[in-house]
Every structure is written in C-alpha cells, then in structure tokens.
Scaffold this motif. Structure first.
Motif, PDB file in Angstrom:
ATOM      1  N   LYS A  87      -3.605   5.077  -2.389  1.00 48.97           N
ATOM      2  CA  LYS A  87      -4.936   5.589  -2.040  1.00 48.97           C
ATOM      3  C   LYS A  87      -5.799   4.559  -1.315  1.00 48.97           C
ATOM      4  N   THR A  88      -5.718   3.305  -1.762  1.00 45.78           N
ATOM      5  CA  THR A  88      -6.505   2.264  -1.081  1.00 45.78           C
ATOM      6  C   THR A  88      -6.000   2.042   0.339  1.00 45.78           C
ATOM      7  N   THR A  89      -4.678   2.134   0.511  1.00 50.07           N
ATOM      8  CA  THR A  89      -4.110   1.970   1.849  1.00 50.07           C
ATOM      9  C   THR A  89      -4.669   3.027   2.799  1.00 50.07           C
ATOM     10  N   ILE A  90      -4.768   4.260   2.314  1.00 46.73           N
ATOM     11  CA  ILE A  90      -5.305   5.335   3.160  1.00 46.73           C
ATOM     12  C   ILE A  90      -6.729   4.984   3.585  1.00 46.73           C
ATOM     13  N   LEU A  91      -7.510   4.495   2.643  1.00 49.88           N
ATOM     14  CA  LEU A  91      -8.901   4.136   2.918  1.00 49.88           C
ATOM     15  C   LEU A  91      -8.973   3.004   3.958  1.00 49.88           C
ATOM     16  N   ARG A  92      -8.077   2.009   3.789  1.00 47.42           N
ATOM     17  CA  ARG A  92      -8.094   0.867   4.704  1.00 47.42           C
ATOM     18  C   ARG A  92      -7.622   1.250   6.098  1.00 47.42           C
ATOM     19  N   ILE A  93      -6.686   2.200   6.171  1.00 41.63           N
ATOM     20  CA  ILE A  93      -6.246   2.681   7.487  1.00 41.63           C
ATOM     21  C   ILE A  93      -7.393   3.426   8.167  1.00 41.63           C
ATOM     22  N   LEU A  94      -8.097   4.234   7.386  1.00 42.95           N
ATOM     23  CA  LEU A  94      -9.241   4.972   7.914  1.00 42.95           C
ATOM     24  C   LEU A  94     -10.287   4.012   8.483  1.00 42.95           C
ATOM     25  N   ALA A  95     -10.515   2.923   7.758  1.00 46.29           N
ATOM     26  CA  ALA A  95     -11.541   1.969   8.164  1.00 46.29           C
ATOM     27  C   ALA A  95     -11.087   1.107   9.345  1.00 46.29           C
ATOM     28  N   GLY A  96      -9.770   1.058   9.574  1.00 47.38           N
ATOM     29  CA  GLY A  96      -9.271   0.211  10.645  1.00 47.38           C
ATOM     30  C   GLY A  96      -8.872  -1.175  10.169  1.00 47.38           C
ATOM     31  N   LEU A  97      -8.819  -1.373   8.850  1.00 50.88           N
ATOM     32  CA  LEU A  97      -8.408  -2.672   8.305  1.00 50.88           C
ATOM     33  C   LEU A  97      -6.889  -2.788   8.249  1.00 50.88           C
ATOM     34  N   GLU A  98      -6.210  -1.640   8.282  1.00 53.20           N
ATOM     35  CA  GLU A  98      -4.749  -1.630   8.405  1.00 53.20           C
ATOM     36  C   GLU A  98      -4.423  -0.682   9.554  1.00 53.20           C
ATOM     37  N   THR A  99      -3.238  -0.879  10.136  1.00 48.96           N
ATOM     38  CA  THR A  99      -2.814   0.027  11.187  1.00 48.96           C
ATOM     39  C   THR A  99      -1.692   0.901  10.645  1.00 48.96           C
ATOM     40  N   ALA A 100      -1.810   2.193  10.891  1.00 42.04           N
ATOM     41  CA  ALA A 100      -0.767   3.103  10.434  1.00 42.04           C
ATOM     42  C   ALA A 100       0.468   2.939  11.308  1.00 42.04           C
ATOM     43  N   ASP A 101       1.657   3.131  10.711  1.00 40.37           N
ATOM     44  CA  ASP A 101       2.893   3.070  11.497  1.00 40.37           C
ATOM     45  C   ASP A 101       2.975   4.270  12.422  1.00 40.37           C
ATOM     46  N   SER A 102       2.515   5.414  11.916  1.00 36.94           N
ATOM     47  CA  SER A 102       2.502   6.609  12.753  1.00 36.94           C
ATOM     48  C   SER A 102       1.398   7.535  12.265  1.00 36.94           C
ATOM     49  N   GLY A 103       1.076   8.514  13.092  1.00 37.97           N
ATOM     50  CA  GLY A 103       0.020   9.453  12.752  1.00 37.97           C
ATOM     51  C   GLY A 103      -1.261   9.135  13.495  1.00 37.97           C
ATOM     52  N   GLU A 104      -2.225  10.034  13.396  1.00 40.19           N
ATOM     53  CA  GLU A 104      -3.495   9.844  14.101  1.00 40.19           C
ATOM     54  C   GLU A 104      -4.658  10.247  13.210  1.00 40.19           C
ATOM     55  N   ILE A 105      -5.766   9.535  13.422  1.00 42.91           N
ATOM     56  CA  ILE A 105      -6.986   9.839  12.673  1.00 42.91           C
ATOM     57  C   ILE A 105      -8.045  10.300  13.667  1.00 42.91           C
ATOM     58  N   VAL A 164      -9.263   7.738  16.702  1.00 45.84           N
ATOM     59  CA  VAL A 164      -9.873   6.414  16.524  1.00 45.84           C
ATOM     60  C   VAL A 164      -8.873   5.271  16.438  1.00 45.84           C
ATOM     61  N   SER A 165      -7.571   5.572  16.585  1.00 50.35           N
ATOM     62  CA  SER A 165      -6.567   4.516  16.396  1.00 50.35           C
ATOM     63  C   SER A 165      -6.808   3.310  17.287  1.00 50.35           C
ATOM     64  N   GLN A 166      -7.332   3.535  18.484  1.00 51.35           N
ATOM     65  CA  GLN A 166      -7.537   2.426  19.412  1.00 51.35           C
ATOM     66  C   GLN A 166      -8.908   1.773  19.241  1.00 51.35           C
ATOM     67  N   ILE A 167      -9.729   2.333  18.363  1.00 51.70           N
ATOM     68  CA  ILE A 167     -11.074   1.789  18.178  1.00 51.70           C
ATOM     69  C   ILE A 167     -11.040   0.749  17.062  1.00 51.70           C
ATOM     70  N   PRO A 168     -11.535  -0.482  17.330  1.00 54.94           N
ATOM     71  CA  PRO A 168     -11.503  -1.504  16.277  1.00 54.94           C
ATOM     72  C   PRO A 168     -12.406  -1.138  15.101  1.00 54.94           C
ATOM     73  N   ALA A 169     -12.113  -1.761  13.958  1.00 51.99           N
ATOM     74  CA  ALA A 169     -12.800  -1.436  12.703  1.00 51.99           C
ATOM     75  C   ALA A 169     -14.320  -1.433  12.858  1.00 51.99           C
ATOM     76  N   GLY A 170     -14.844  -2.430  13.568  1.00 52.94           N
ATOM     77  CA  GLY A 170     -16.281  -2.595  13.665  1.00 52.94           C
ATOM     78  C   GLY A 170     -16.981  -1.551  14.519  1.00 52.94           C
ATOM     79  N   LYS A 171     -16.201  -0.782  15.268  1.00 55.02           N
ATOM     80  CA  LYS A 171     -16.816   0.182  16.179  1.00 55.02           C
ATOM     81  C   LYS A 171     -16.610   1.629  15.724  1.00 55.02           C
ATOM     82  N   ARG A 172     -16.090   1.813  14.508  1.00 54.44           N
ATOM     83  CA  ARG A 172     -15.796   3.178  14.076  1.00 54.44           C
ATOM     84  C   ARG A 172     -16.974   3.864  13.407  1.00 54.44           C
ATOM     85  N   GLY A 173     -18.044   3.121  13.191  1.00 51.32           N
ATOM     86  CA  GLY A 173     -19.208   3.713  12.538  1.00 51.32           C
ATOM     87  C   GLY A 173     -18.946   4.037  11.085  1.00 51.32           C
ATOM     88  N   ILE A 174     -18.257   3.115  10.408  1.00 52.39           N
ATOM     89  CA  ILE A 174     -17.887   3.346   9.018  1.00 52.39           C
ATOM     90  C   ILE A 174     -18.554   2.307   8.118  1.00 52.39           C
TER      91      ILE A 174
END
Lengths: 274, 357
Positions: B47-65, B72-82
């Motif tokens: 569950k924490t991994t999902i949260l961190r992927i959403l925030a951009g702190l981890e990169t998913a191996d596959s899939g899109e958000i 937002v996959s190409q948007i860095p963590a600081g620019k996602r408005g989270i």
C-alpha cells in the motif's frame, strides 16, 4: 548493590598507568621538541622559522592542505551522497575501495603514483609532450596527499546521512525543491558539524603527511619540500634548532586542530541527539 | 463504471517489483474528486508503494497514472500538485514550525506578505497559532502531525496523500486526531488517499476502502459494503475479529456444503442466559462460558460449543453471565470459503432463512 567501585585501587592503578604512558609517549617528547627548539635562544628560533626555505615549506604545506581539503570535500560529499542515497550494483566494492588509503602504507601510495606518472609509465610521453610535470613537482605532492586523505570526509558523513534518512529530502522534493535547494537547505544543515569535523581531520593528516609525499617530491628545497620534508632535511643536516623549531610550528597547528576537533565533535553529538 | 467527469485520480495497471518482491501487481483504481480513500492492508501488502508511486517518489515498472485526466508519469514529484504526509512526518528538524510550513511557498516564489498570510491561515486551521517559532522536537506527536498536515496543504495541492498518518501517535490521541483529520479534510475539500494497516481507522475515516494484499487489490467499496460483504478469503480473514469454525457441527448450517471452511465474527453470535427467551430453539446450541472479559464498552465472552471456542459480545446493560455458566448460543451467519480458496459466500442460519421466506 554497587556494581562500580570508583574509589577502588584498580581505578588508581589504571590512572597511574595511563598517566605514565602519556608522559613517556607524549609529554616528554613534546617538551623535548620545545626545549631543543629554544636551546640557542629565541633569536635562533626566530631565524630558523623565518629562513626563506622554511617559509617556503610552510607556504607549500598550507597550499597543499587547502587544495587537498577542497578536493576531498567535494569528493567526500559526492561519495557519501552516492553511497547513502542510491542503490546500485558494486556499492560495497566502491565503499571498500574508498577506505583503501587507510590501510595501505603511504609509501606504497607514493610509489603507485610514481609508476603511474613517472618515466616507466605509458602516459609519460603524453605528459612530456604537453609539458605537464607531476612527479617531483607540486602536482605530485598534492596527488599523494589527496590520495592519503581520501576517505576522511566521506567516512564522517556516511553514518550521519544514514541516520537522518532521506524522508526530509523527499518531503522537500515533493514541495518542488530542486537538488541544489534540497542539499543546501535540508541536507547540509544536518551534516555541517560532521563535515567540518572531517575537514579538520583531513587537514591534520594533510599537513603531517610524510611517506607518500617523500616518494613523489624529489626534495627540491624551496620548491617541493613540505614542512615534514624540510624538517627531515634540517635534521639530517644536524640543524637541530631548525628542525625542532619547524616541528614546534607543526605541533602548534596540531594542538589547534585537536581543540577544533573536540569542539566539533561535541557540537556534532549534540546535533545528532536532537 | 464510475462517472468519468468525477474521477480525479486514476491508476491503470500499475506494477512494481523490488528485486524478488512484488510490491504492486497490476493495480487499477480510481478516486472521485473530494473523496477520502483508505488503502488498507497488512504490512508488506504494497500500500505504501502505491502511495509513493502516485507521489512520484517511486517509478512504476509499468502502468499509467492520470491526475485530473492527465498522465503524470513524466511529471516530477514536485510538479504533480500533491501534498504528502509522511509516516514519521519528516518535518525539517532544522527549521521552525513557521519555516517548515513556509518552505514550499518560498520554493514557489511566493511574496513575503502572502507567505505570512498563508502560514497564519494554516496555523489557525490546524489550531497551532502561537507555536510558529518552535522547532519540531519541541512539539508533541499530535502537534507534529498537525504541522505536517499544514505543511502538506501549504501550496494548495489538489491531492493529499497520507502514509500511516496516525501510526506514530499514542492510542489515546489517535482517535481524537482521526476525527479531527476527517473534519479538516471535509472542510478543505481536498481529494485524499491515506494508507493504514488499522481497520478501525480505515472503516471510521474513509469514504471508500481499498483492501490490498501481496501487491494486489482484494476488494474495493464503502466501509459498510466491504465489512459486511467480504468477497475474498483474505478480506474475510482480515476484517473484524474472525474465528474459524467447523460449521458442519452446528444445527443452523447442516445443509451448507461440507468441504468449505467457515469463518464467523463475534457480532453474529448471540449468547443468552438459560432463563432468557430463545427465539430460534431449533437451531440454538448449548455452550459453556469459559471466560468473561470486560472490554470497556462490551463484555467479551469465550464460549465452548461442540468443543470449539467461540468469541461473542454481550451488552453491558444485560444481566451478567458468569464463567462456567451454561448458555444458549445462536449463530446468525457465517462466511464460507469455497474449497478452491477463492470464492466467499454468506450462509445464514436455517431458522432465520425460513423466517424470511
């Protein structure tokens, strides 16, 4: 129940042994250095340390120390950052190799550079063609000193960076801070005391380095003689006043560093507790 | 299908593997605007991994958000408005409360006066006015959490993520903070996702619960829905205080399939004294009370029936039952886990079934 017996005989025996050891190993030799340096009077002492070769060796030592500290600060910060903040293959190997200068004899370090940049080296023709002199010149001395003091700063930083973790950095990144802002505003305040401590240790070692520098310097008076090398030269020329006068300067520098070291260590400890 | 105009966050087939550990395995879900979602699961469920992927702190191996319809996959963590609240808050130890909250504003080049105004506003919102010059170490756990919350909200993010927001707080303050947070999120009206391993927390706070296990989503739904109709064996075993029983020994479930295994929760067991009226005598069992424990708001009884230990609750207002007493035990419903280990069905007591036609 009393576990520790502070008034016991063992305590006094241990204090006695320690005191005796310190007096024979440290106090007496240091006193001897000062006494010998001043035995021909203060004027002779002044002459010895203001001699042009002496001044040049002091200048060179300061120069080498400053450059070494700058180079190793940059390297130490990057290395510590790399090792604590990234996961990659061969990380263990890198951190082991970084500590190599601590276990290798400085003379060997000097010889390694001699072989790398000296006449036998395959890059020597290139160096010669471009008129780059490393061996028996100041670049060689600096290289040797940098090598010997390589791990001093990174070793101080790695444990601190590990303890503080990277959550604060992540939090800052999420708020849009770039790498430079994160480093200067979030990370560096945590490691500043450890960093300064590392700088002090690095300077102390850089000033006193003899072995590696001796191999690479070529002992050119006034050109490539650092303070330790100059002292050896004076000593071998039976100029005891000169040798011990120069030594006393190195000792004063060492004492200043020792005090700084303790101050920083204290501040750093306080910092980690909070 | 959720109404697409309302969907604010959408995860599509997100997978992430750490070495040999599958932290997220084809995760897909969507979150409606303004809702508070609880990601619930045991530790290590991803569950924490999902949260961190959403925030951009981890990169998913596959899939899109997608956030607000944009990938937002190409948007860095600081620019996602989270806005992100870390488990241990990750407050800047070297900065005052004011500077902690103002950090994001300064980074985004707010004017000095605006920063002062915004920080004052947030301090009032979280009820910490007057503590601006304190350092994090001078605050209590609850106060730190409030600062973390204010800091996360400072730059007016559109999405708030909270990683185990109450885990580091004393049990007593936790309940209070839970209500506080729920109210605050309503007040601010921000879409929020929080991670927790505590089912009470998820059930109490969230509009919608997503239960995760081994990197997969087990079930999604409103707290009531998920609690009452668990659809996978994992959810049955995870929610409530389930006890496994051998259902074939109980009269009310004689006609249910024998090769399934059964689970029952305490709230579906009624224990009555011998002198109390017994509405379904045909399927009521006899049992002996082995232990009576006071749980604050209820009495918890351990009753032995057919050699099996059942846990049941009894209201405090009712006549006391003593240890060693013979009692009537009635099981209302059980959850049957199919022999394939995948399907879950609810079995209701035979008498009740007949009664309801």
């Amino acid at each position: 129940m009393q576990v520790r017996n502070d008034k016991g005989i063992i305590k006094w025996i241990l204090i006695g042994i320690s005191a005796l050891f310190l007096i024979t190993m440290l106090v007496l030799p240091l006193l001897y250095v000062i006494i010998t340096a001043l035995r021909d009077g203060f004027a002779a002492y002044q002459n010895a340390v203001t001699d042009s070769y002496a001044l040049k060796s002091i200048g060179l030592t300061v120069k080498v120390t400053v450059i070494t500290v700058i180079v190793n600060s940059v390297f130490g910060l990057f290395a510590a950052w790399l090792i604590t903040r990234f996961q990659f293959r061969g990380k263990k190997i890198i951190s082991t190799i970084m500590d190599l200068p601590l276990s290798i004899s400085p003379v060997i370090a000097g010889l390694v550079f001699l072989l790398t940049f000296g006449r036998q080296s395959i890059i020597y023709p290139f160096l010669e063609a471009h008129d780059i002199q490393i061996i028996f010149a100041q670049p060689g001395i600096i290289l040797a000193t940098v090598f010997v003091t390589l791990p001093f700063i990174s070793r101080e930083l790695i444990p601190v960076l590990t303890v503080i973790g990277n959550e604060e950095e992540e939090a800052a990144a999420l708020m849009g801070a770039n790498g430079f802002q994160i480093f200067t505003q979030i990370t560096f305040p945590h490691i500043r005391w450890a960093f300064l401590y590392g700088v002090v240790l690095c300077s102390a070692r850089a000033m006193g380095e003899f072995g590696a520098v001796s191999v690479l310097s070529g002992h050119l008076r006034g050109l490539t003689n650092t303070m330790p090398l100059h002292i050896e030269l004076l000593y071998q020329g039976f100029d005891f006043t000169g040798a011990f006068a120069m030594s006393s300067i190195l000792i004063v520098m060492a004492v200043i560093i020792l005090i700084l070291r303790n101050l920083l260590e204290y501040r750093g400890k306080k910092e980690l507790e909070t | 299908m959720p109404d697409h105009t309302q969907t604010y966050v959408e995860l599509k087939h997100i997978s992430k593997t750490f070495k040999n550990f599958k932290a997220a395995d084809d995760i897909s879900f969507s979150v409606e605007k303004g809702k508070l979602i609880g990601l619930l699961g045991p530790s290590g469920s991803g569950k924490t991994t999902i949260l961190r992927i959403l925030a951009g702190l981890e990169t998913a191996d596959s899939g899109e958000i997608y956030i607000d319809g944009k990938p937002v996959s190409q948007i860095p963590a600081g620019k996602r408005g989270i806005g992100f609240v870390f488990q241990n808050y990750a407050l800047f130890r070297h900065k005052t409360v004011f500077d902690n909250i103002a950090f994001g504003l300064k980074i985004n080049h707010w004017k000095k006066g605006d920063i002062q105004y915004r920080v004052d506003e947030l301090m009032e919102l979280v009820g910490l006015t007057g503590l601006e010059e304190r350092y994090p170490k001078q605050l209590s756990g609850g106060q730190r959490q409030r600062v973390a919350f204010a800091r996360a909200l400072a730059v007016q993010p559109q999405l708030l993520l909270l990683d185990e927001p109450f885990a580091a707080i004393d049990a007593k303050v936790r309940k209070e903070l839970r209500e506080w947070l729920r109210e605050l999120i309503n007040q601010v009206g921000i879409t929020s996702i929080f991670v927790t391993h505590d089912q009470d927390e998820a059930v109490e706070v969230a509009d919608k619960i997503i239960i995760t296990n081994h990197g997969r989503i087990e079930q999604t739904g409103s707290p009531v829905e998920v609690y009452n109709n668990p659809r996978t064996p994992f959810v049955v075993q995870f929610l409530g205080n389930p006890i496994s029983i051998d259902h074939t020994r109980f009269k009310g479930f004689r006609d249910t399939t024998a090769d399934a295994s059964a689970v029952i929760r305490p709230e579906y067991i009624t224990v009555r004294k011998k002198n109390e009226p017994c509405p379904h005598p045909a399927t009521t069992e006899e049992g002996i009370v082995e232990r009576v424990a006071f749980r604050g708001n209820v009495m918890e009884l351990t009753v032995r029936v057919h050699g099996q230990h059942l846990t049941a609750y009894r209201q405090l207002g009712q006549e006391l039952i003593h240890e060693g007493e013979n009692v009537n035990v009635f099981l209302q419903r059980i959850y049957l886990i199919g022999a394939d280990g995948e399907s879950v069905t609810i079995a209701v007591d035979e008498s009740l079934r007949r009664e309801n036609g």
